[in-house]
Design a protein around this motif. Structure first.
Motif, PDB file in Angstrom:
ATOM      1  N   ALA A  30       0.826  -1.206   0.000  1.00 22.69           N
ATOM      2  CA  ALA A  30       0.000   0.000   0.000  1.00 22.69           C
ATOM      3  C   ALA A  30       0.863   1.260   0.000  1.00 22.69           C
ATOM      4  N   ALA A  31       1.965   1.233   0.708  1.00 25.26           N
ATOM      5  CA  ALA A  31       2.855   2.393   0.751  1.00 25.26           C
ATOM      6  C   ALA A  31       3.542   2.632  -0.581  1.00 25.26           C
ATOM      7  N   MET A  32       3.709   1.591  -1.369  1.00 21.82           N
ATOM      8  CA  MET A  32       4.368   1.745  -2.669  1.00 21.82           C
ATOM      9  C   MET A  32       3.558   2.633  -3.607  1.00 21.82           C
ATOM     10  N   GLY A  33       2.218   2.628  -3.471  1.00 13.13           N
ATOM     11  CA  GLY A  33       1.394   3.510  -4.302  1.00 13.13           C
ATOM     12  C   GLY A  33       1.771   4.970  -4.094  1.00 13.13           C
ATOM     13  N   GLY A  34       1.956   5.374  -2.849  1.00  9.22           N
ATOM     14  CA  GLY A  34       2.390   6.736  -2.558  1.00  9.22           C
ATOM     15  C   GLY A  34       3.818   6.989  -2.983  1.00  9.22           C
ATOM     16  N   ALA A  35       4.658   5.969  -2.864  1.00  6.99           N
ATOM     17  CA  ALA A  35       6.052   6.124  -3.266  1.00  6.99           C
ATOM     18  C   ALA A  35       6.165   6.336  -4.777  1.00  6.99           C
ATOM     19  N   ILE A  36       5.278   5.702  -5.534  1.00  5.81           N
ATOM     20  CA  ILE A  36       5.307   5.873  -6.986  1.00  5.81           C
ATOM     21  C   ILE A  36       5.005   7.324  -7.343  1.00  5.81           C
ATOM     22  N   PHE A  37       4.032   7.919  -6.658  1.00  9.44           N
ATOM     23  CA  PHE A  37       3.726   9.335  -6.901  1.00  9.44           C
ATOM     24  C   PHE A  37       4.937  10.213  -6.600  1.00  9.44           C
ATOM     25  N   GLY A  38       5.562  10.007  -5.465  1.00  3.78           N
ATOM     26  CA  GLY A  38       6.725  10.809  -5.102  1.00  3.78           C
ATOM     27  C   GLY A  38       7.882  10.621  -6.062  1.00  3.78           C
ATOM     28  N   TYR A  39       8.102   9.396  -6.477  1.00  2.00           N
ATOM     29  CA  TYR A  39       9.164   9.117  -7.441  1.00  2.00           C
ATOM     30  C   TYR A  39       8.884   9.836  -8.752  1.00  2.00           C
ATOM     31  N   ASP A  40       7.635   9.819  -9.186  1.00  2.00           N
ATOM     32  CA  ASP A  40       7.293  10.470 -10.441  1.00  2.00           C
ATOM     33  C   ASP A  40       7.501  11.983 -10.357  1.00  2.00           C
ATOM     34  N   ILE A  41       7.180  12.582  -9.251  1.00  2.00           N
ATOM     35  CA  ILE A  41       7.381  14.023  -9.099  1.00  2.00           C
ATOM     36  C   ILE A  41       8.864  14.361  -9.286  1.00  2.00           C
ATOM     37  N   GLY A  42       9.737  13.576  -8.672  1.00  2.00           N
ATOM     38  CA  GLY A  42      11.171  13.811  -8.814  1.00  2.00           C
ATOM     39  C   GLY A  42      11.680  13.585 -10.224  1.00  2.00           C
ATOM     40  N   VAL A  43      11.211  12.524 -10.854  1.00  2.96           N
ATOM     41  CA  VAL A  43      11.684  12.204 -12.200  1.00  2.96           C
ATOM     42  C   VAL A  43      11.156  13.201 -13.223  1.00  2.96           C
ATOM     43  N   SER A  44       9.852  13.464 -13.199  1.00  4.50           N
ATOM     44  CA  SER A  44       9.291  14.370 -14.210  1.00  4.50           C
ATOM     45  C   SER A  44       9.818  15.791 -14.030  1.00  4.50           C
ATOM     46  N   GLY A  45      10.056  16.208 -12.806  1.00  5.98           N
ATOM     47  CA  GLY A  45      10.630  17.532 -12.592  1.00  5.98           C
ATOM     48  C   GLY A  45      12.038  17.643 -13.139  1.00  5.98           C
ATOM     49  N   GLY A  46      12.808  16.594 -12.960  1.00  9.99           N
ATOM     50  CA  GLY A  46      14.174  16.604 -13.481  1.00  9.99           C
ATOM     51  C   GLY A  46      14.229  16.486 -14.993  1.00  9.99           C
ATOM     52  N   VAL A  47      13.376  15.639 -15.542  1.00  7.74           N
ATOM     53  CA  VAL A  47      13.382  15.412 -16.990  1.00  7.74           C
ATOM     54  C   VAL A  47      12.922  16.654 -17.744  1.00  7.74           C
ATOM     55  N   THR A  48      11.911  17.337 -17.227  1.00  6.99           N
ATOM     56  CA  THR A  48      11.387  18.503 -17.949  1.00  6.99           C
ATOM     57  C   THR A  48      12.344  19.689 -17.943  1.00  6.99           C
TER      58      THR A  48
END
Length: 151
Positions: A30-48
């Motif tokens: 269940a915690a991994m669902g929230g971790a995926i959101f946080g990971y995406d914020i970091g990745v998409s912010g860096g990639v853009t």
């Protein structure tokens, strides 16, 4: 400040359940669902903000960024297409989480988890092989559906 009301019926019974490996694994899942959101914020912010990414998928933003160096980063990235790329995962996750409960109720948890996992795999494949912006957005929508089902 939120308030609450607790009702006490006078009994002193305690919950006698145990913490099992299944409970621990379920909490981690269940915690991994929230971790995926946080990971995406970091990745998409860096990639853009990467020049090579902007050159390939958002050339107008890249040109604008290179032309005027006096504009702050908050004003450079005013492309609606770039905003759509960033927010598509979050909107898809929102709507998917709303339908995931009905899907789980009708088909069960295994089917719901399987749909979410397939969606993440498909979104990763589409995003990784993207040739244009619309494929990127489609990949992020599929990832959002997977994240919504996971949450």
């Amino acid at each position: 400040m939120a308030g609450g009301l607790a009702m006490y019926d006078g009994s002193h019974t305690q919950y006698n359940g145990r913490t099992t490996w299944f409970v621990i694994a379920s909490c981690i899942g269940a915690a991994m669902g929230g971790a995926i959101f946080g990971y995406d914020i970091g990745v998409s912010g860096g990639v853009t903000s990467m020049e090579t990414f902007l050159k390939k998928f958002f050339p107008k933003v890249y040109i604008k960024m290179k032309e005027d160096t006096k504009i702050s980063n908050y004003c450079k990235f005013d492309s609606q297409l770039l905003t759509s790329f960033t927010s598509s995962l979050y909107f898809a996750g929102l709507f998917a989480s709303l339908i995931a409960s009905s899907t789980t109720k009708v088909f069960g948890r295994k089917v719901s988890i399987f749909v979410g996992g397939l969606s993440v795999l498909a979104g990763s494949a589409v995003g990784g092989s993207a040739l244009n912006v619309y494929m990127l957005i489609l990949g992020r929508v599929l990832l959002g559906i997977g994240v919504g089902f996971a949450n």
